[in-house]
Design a protein around this motif. Structure first.
Motif, PDB file in Angstrom:
ATOM      1  N   ALA A   1      -3.940  -9.098   7.798  1.00  0.00           N
ATOM      2  CA  ALA A   1      -4.571  -9.316   6.494  1.00  0.00           C
ATOM      3  C   ALA A   1      -3.491  -9.686   5.486  1.00  0.00           C
ATOM      4  CB  ALA A   1      -5.303  -8.063   6.039  1.00  0.00           C
ATOM      5  N   VAL A   2      -3.776 -10.676   4.658  1.00  0.00           N
ATOM      6  CA  VAL A   2      -2.844 -11.100   3.609  1.00  0.00           C
ATOM      7  C   VAL A   2      -3.587 -11.054   2.279  1.00  0.00           C
ATOM      8  CG1 VAL A   2      -1.323 -12.920   2.757  1.00  0.00           C
ATOM      9  CG2 VAL A   2      -1.675 -12.649   5.228  1.00  0.00           C
ATOM     10  N   ILE A   3      -2.981 -10.395   1.298  1.00  0.00           N
ATOM     11  CA  ILE A   3      -3.516 -10.380  -0.067  1.00  0.00           C
ATOM     12  C   ILE A   3      -2.520 -11.097  -0.963  1.00  0.00           C
ATOM     13  CG2 ILE A   3      -4.282  -8.978  -2.009  1.00  0.00           C
ATOM     14  CD1 ILE A   3      -4.807  -6.701  -0.032  1.00  0.00           C
ATOM     15  N   ASP A   4      -3.008 -12.071  -1.706  1.00  0.00           N
ATOM     16  CA  ASP A   4      -2.170 -12.793  -2.654  1.00  0.00           C
ATOM     17  C   ASP A   4      -2.467 -12.263  -4.056  1.00  0.00           C
ATOM     18  OD1 ASP A   4      -0.793 -14.477  -4.301  1.00  0.00           O
ATOM     19  OD2 ASP A   4      -1.677 -16.337  -3.547  1.00  0.00           O
ATOM     20  N   TYR A   5      -1.679 -11.275  -4.476  1.00  0.00           N
ATOM     21  CA  TYR A   5      -1.905 -10.660  -5.774  1.00  0.00           C
ATOM     22  C   TYR A   5      -1.396 -11.509  -6.937  1.00  0.00           C
ATOM     23  CZ  TYR A   5      -3.631  -6.175  -4.037  1.00  0.00           C
ATOM     24  OH  TYR A   5      -4.389  -5.179  -3.468  1.00  0.00           O
ATOM     25  N   SER A   6      -0.850 -12.685  -6.663  1.00  0.00           N
ATOM     26  CA  SER A   6      -0.523 -13.588  -7.765  1.00  0.00           C
ATOM     27  C   SER A   6      -1.775 -14.295  -8.278  1.00  0.00           C
ATOM     28  CB  SER A   6       0.521 -14.618  -7.327  1.00  0.00           C
ATOM     29  OG  SER A   6      -0.037 -15.568  -6.431  1.00  0.00           O
ATOM     30  N   LEU A   7      -2.853 -14.252  -7.501  1.00  0.00           N
ATOM     31  CA  LEU A   7      -4.126 -14.825  -7.924  1.00  0.00           C
ATOM     32  C   LEU A   7      -4.904 -13.826  -8.759  1.00  0.00           C
ATOM     33  CD1 LEU A   7      -5.308 -16.513  -4.596  1.00  0.00           C
ATOM     34  CD2 LEU A   7      -4.344 -17.638  -6.616  1.00  0.00           C
ATOM     35  N   PRO A   8      -5.796 -14.296  -9.628  1.00  0.00           N
ATOM     36  CA  PRO A   8      -6.628 -13.375 -10.409  1.00  0.00           C
ATOM     37  C   PRO A   8      -7.647 -12.677  -9.516  1.00  0.00           C
ATOM     38  CG  PRO A   8      -7.364 -15.633 -10.741  1.00  0.00           C
ATOM     39  CD  PRO A   8      -6.088 -15.715  -9.946  1.00  0.00           C
ATOM     40  N   SER A   9      -8.094 -11.511  -9.959  1.00  0.00           N
ATOM     41  CA  SER A   9      -9.073 -10.768  -9.173  1.00  0.00           C
ATOM     42  C   SER A   9     -10.419 -11.489  -9.106  1.00  0.00           C
ATOM     43  CB  SER A   9      -9.268  -9.367  -9.748  1.00  0.00           C
ATOM     44  OG  SER A   9      -9.900  -9.409 -11.017  1.00  0.00           O
ATOM     45  N   SER A  10     -10.637 -12.414 -10.007  1.00  0.00           N
ATOM     46  CA  SER A  10     -11.890 -13.175 -10.011  1.00  0.00           C
ATOM     47  C   SER A  10     -11.950 -14.204  -8.891  1.00  0.00           C
ATOM     48  CB  SER A  10     -12.082 -13.872 -11.362  1.00  0.00           C
ATOM     49  OG  SER A  10     -10.935 -14.649 -11.689  1.00  0.00           O
ATOM     50  N   GLN A  11     -10.852 -14.377  -8.155  1.00  0.00           N
ATOM     51  CA  GLN A  11     -10.829 -15.286  -7.009  1.00  0.00           C
ATOM     52  C   GLN A  11     -10.781 -14.497  -5.707  1.00  0.00           C
ATOM     53  OE1 GLN A  11      -7.956 -18.482  -7.104  1.00  0.00           O
ATOM     54  NE2 GLN A  11      -8.202 -18.795  -9.291  1.00  0.00           N
ATOM     55  N   ARG A  12     -11.216 -15.146  -4.632  1.00  0.00           N
ATOM     56  CA  ARG A  12     -11.160 -14.531  -3.303  1.00  0.00           C
ATOM     57  C   ARG A  12      -9.722 -14.613  -2.801  1.00  0.00           C
ATOM     58  NH1 ARG A  12     -16.568 -14.234  -0.916  1.00  0.00           N
ATOM     59  NH2 ARG A  12     -18.056 -15.048  -2.430  1.00  0.00           N
ATOM     60  N   ARG A  13      -9.041 -13.493  -2.815  1.00  0.00           N
ATOM     61  CA  ARG A  13      -7.596 -13.495  -2.550  1.00  0.00           C
ATOM     62  C   ARG A  13      -7.195 -12.612  -1.377  1.00  0.00           C
ATOM     63  NH1 ARG A  13      -5.559  -9.946  -7.830  1.00  0.00           N
ATOM     64  NH2 ARG A  13      -7.034  -8.222  -7.544  1.00  0.00           N
TER      65      ARG A  13
ATOM     66  N   TYR B   1     -13.028 -11.093  -1.915  1.00  0.00           N
ATOM     67  CA  TYR B   1     -12.483 -10.440  -3.093  1.00  0.00           C
ATOM     68  C   TYR B   1     -11.770  -9.141  -2.713  1.00  0.00           C
ATOM     69  CZ  TYR B   1     -15.706 -13.519  -5.628  1.00  0.00           C
ATOM     70  OH  TYR B   1     -16.379 -14.607  -6.123  1.00  0.00           O
ATOM     71  N   VAL B   2     -10.768  -8.778  -3.522  1.00  0.00           N
ATOM     72  CA  VAL B   2     -10.105  -7.477  -3.362  1.00  0.00           C
ATOM     73  C   VAL B   2      -9.584  -7.054  -4.733  1.00  0.00           C
ATOM     74  CG1 VAL B   2      -7.877  -8.522  -2.737  1.00  0.00           C
ATOM     75  CG2 VAL B   2      -8.391  -6.170  -2.047  1.00  0.00           C
ATOM     76  N   ALA B   3      -9.752  -5.771  -5.029  1.00  0.00           N
ATOM     77  CA  ALA B   3      -9.339  -5.238  -6.328  1.00  0.00           C
ATOM     78  C   ALA B   3      -7.868  -4.829  -6.318  1.00  0.00           C
ATOM     79  CB  ALA B   3     -10.206  -4.041  -6.700  1.00  0.00           C
ATOM     80  N   HIS B   4      -7.325  -4.662  -7.530  1.00  0.00           N
ATOM     81  CA  HIS B   4      -5.987  -4.073  -7.669  1.00  0.00           C
ATOM     82  C   HIS B   4      -6.066  -2.846  -8.571  1.00  0.00           C
ATOM     83  CE1 HIS B   4      -6.009  -7.279 -10.928  1.00  0.00           C
ATOM     84  NE2 HIS B   4      -5.733  -6.192 -11.650  1.00  0.00           N
ATOM     85  N   GLY B   5      -4.959  -2.133  -8.709  1.00  0.00           N
ATOM     86  CA  GLY B   5      -4.919  -0.906  -9.487  1.00  0.00           C
ATOM     87  C   GLY B   5      -5.120  -1.150 -10.974  1.00  0.00           C
ATOM     88  N   ARG B   6      -5.777  -0.195 -11.620  1.00  0.00           N
ATOM     89  CA  ARG B   6      -6.135  -0.380 -13.030  1.00  0.00           C
ATOM     90  C   ARG B   6      -4.921  -0.465 -13.947  1.00  0.00           C
ATOM     91  NH1 ARG B   6      -9.319   5.229 -14.202  1.00  0.00           N
ATOM     92  NH2 ARG B   6     -10.622   4.241 -12.610  1.00  0.00           N
ATOM     93  N   LYS B   7      -3.798   0.151 -13.555  1.00  0.00           N
ATOM     94  CA  LYS B   7      -2.593   0.073 -14.392  1.00  0.00           C
ATOM     95  C   LYS B   7      -1.699  -1.113 -14.015  1.00  0.00           C
ATOM     96  CE  LYS B   7      -3.275   3.761 -16.936  1.00  0.00           C
ATOM     97  NZ  LYS B   7      -2.421   4.945 -16.815  1.00  0.00           N
ATOM     98  N   SER B   8      -2.143  -1.897 -13.030  1.00  0.00           N
ATOM     99  CA  SER B   8      -1.362  -3.079 -12.649  1.00  0.00           C
ATOM    100  C   SER B   8      -1.654  -4.279 -13.537  1.00  0.00           C
ATOM    101  CB  SER B   8      -1.625  -3.454 -11.187  1.00  0.00           C
ATOM    102  OG  SER B   8      -0.889  -2.622 -10.320  1.00  0.00           O
TER     103      SER B   8
ATOM    104  N   GLU C   1      -5.061  -6.534 -15.958  1.00  0.00           N
ATOM    105  CA  GLU C   1      -6.485  -6.805 -16.136  1.00  0.00           C
ATOM    106  C   GLU C   1      -6.973  -7.710 -15.003  1.00  0.00           C
ATOM    107  OE1 GLU C   1      -8.611  -5.613 -18.473  1.00  0.00           O
ATOM    108  OE2 GLU C   1      -7.057  -4.309 -19.319  1.00  0.00           O
ATOM    109  N   ASN C   2      -7.146  -9.008 -15.276  1.00  0.00           N
ATOM    110  CA  ASN C   2      -7.579  -9.920 -14.212  1.00  0.00           C
ATOM    111  C   ASN C   2      -6.426 -10.233 -13.260  1.00  0.00           C
ATOM    112  OD1 ASN C   2      -9.384 -11.541 -12.798  1.00  0.00           O
ATOM    113  ND2 ASN C   2      -9.008 -13.348 -14.070  1.00  0.00           N
ATOM    114  N   PHE C   3      -5.224 -10.237 -13.800  1.00  0.00           N
ATOM    115  CA  PHE C   3      -4.035 -10.497 -12.991  1.00  0.00           C
ATOM    116  C   PHE C   3      -3.258  -9.187 -12.781  1.00  0.00           C
ATOM    117  CE2 PHE C   3      -4.846 -14.774 -14.456  1.00  0.00           C
ATOM    118  CZ  PHE C   3      -4.449 -15.570 -13.394  1.00  0.00           C
ATOM    119  N   ALA C   4      -2.816  -8.949 -11.559  1.00  0.00           N
ATOM    120  CA  ALA C   4      -1.907  -7.837 -11.275  1.00  0.00           C
ATOM    121  C   ALA C   4      -0.493  -8.276 -11.630  1.00  0.00           C
ATOM    122  CB  ALA C   4      -1.993  -7.444  -9.803  1.00  0.00           C
ATOM    123  N   GLN C   5       0.142  -7.545 -12.516  1.00  0.00           N
ATOM    124  CA  GLN C   5       1.467  -7.936 -12.997  1.00  0.00           C
ATOM    125  C   GLN C   5       2.525  -6.850 -12.843  1.00  0.00           C
ATOM    126  OE1 GLN C   5       0.044  -9.010 -16.997  1.00  0.00           O
ATOM    127  NE2 GLN C   5       0.468 -11.153 -16.509  1.00  0.00           N
ATOM    128  N   VAL C   6       2.094  -5.602 -12.687  1.00  0.00           N
ATOM    129  CA  VAL C   6       3.019  -4.479 -12.585  1.00  0.00           C
ATOM    130  C   VAL C   6       2.667  -3.691 -11.331  1.00  0.00           C
ATOM    131  CG1 VAL C   6       3.979  -2.458 -13.738  1.00  0.00           C
ATOM    132  CG2 VAL C   6       3.125  -4.365 -15.100  1.00  0.00           C
TER     133      VAL C   6
END
Length: 239
Positions: A68-80, A96-103, A105-110
């Motif tokens: 399984a590969v997750i591309d967290y550089s993509l927004p959560s609104s896309q199938r990543r 679709y796959v979610a990221h952590g709430r403190k990472s 909003e739509n983009f995981a950055q931290v």
């Protein structure tokens, strides 16, 4: 010095001077085949996922049937999220796959490996046992990267279904809902995801953050470090 011995010594010096990461390059044929069936997946993300997996296998990890590969550089609104059958070279799912709430909003950055951070972790994971918990049918994972994701089990970072991972949520809020750090998926596909990935498959969470890439044991493919990690990981449950 005899010429054959001299040539051997020169070759040895060249090998020692070669960056270790060069020996973890992704198998080109597999990279090409998977890239063909998943054209939307960032080619660098796929290359790094295959290189990290190959590094683990080269240093004692059991080969996996699925990746399984997750591309967290993509927004959560896309199938990543992509799930591959490595034996048949088939794409089983893109979703679709979610990221952590403190990472973010739509983009995981931290990203974080810390307890209570509610942030996503990056790097190479090995999937483990399925179970039934508060989120229903779920899948535990073990992070393989010291300092980056190796607290995944301690943090209860698992794959599970979540009602906030739906296209309707995206339509209403402009992004998916967020987890406490788990790669949560749509409830409709949760069982399939868990069943396809349980029992010692690989998951690679990627981002184009150069700081993370420079500290990844598997992207750098440091032989003794990776061998020690693999030895510890093989003692963990897989059923």
């Amino acid at each position: 010095m005899h010429r054959p011995i001299a040539r051997f010594c020169l070759l040895a010096l060249c090998l020692l001077a070669t960056p270790l990461s060069a020996f973890a390059s992704a198998p080109e044929a597999l990279l090409r085949d998977l890239g063909r069936i998943a054209p939307a997946l960032n080619s660098q993300a796929l290359r790094h996922a295959l290189a990290a997996m190959q590094c683990a296998v080269n240093h004692g990890a059991e080969p996996a049937r699925r990746l399984a590969v997750i591309d967290y550089s993509l927004p959560s609104s896309q199938r990543r999220l992509w799930i591959f059958d490595l034996q048949r070279k088939r794409l089983l799912l893109q979703d679709y796959v979610a990221h952590g709430r403190k990472s973010g909003e739509n983009f995981a950055q931290v990203f974080s490996n810390q307890l209570g951070s509610h942030k996503t972790s990056l790097g190479l994971f090995r999937t483990a046992e399925s179970y039934r918990g508060k989120h229903g049918y779920s899948l535990r994972m073990d992070g393989l990267e010291p300092g980056l994701n190796d607290r995944a089990r301690e943090r209860a970072i698992v794959i599970h279904g979540a009602a906030y991972v739906t296209p309707n949520w995206v339509a209403k809020h402009g992004r998916l809902g967020r987890s406490l750090g788990c790669p949560a998926v749509r409830p409709e596909v949760a069982r399939m995801v868990v069943d396809q990935l349980k029992g010692g498959q690989f998951l690679f969470a990627w981002h184009n953050d150069p700081r993370w890439q420079q500290h990844s044991a598997y992207l750098q493919c440091e032989p003794q470090r990776v061998a020690d990690i693999v030895a510890r990981q093989q003692r963990l449950p897989r059923s």
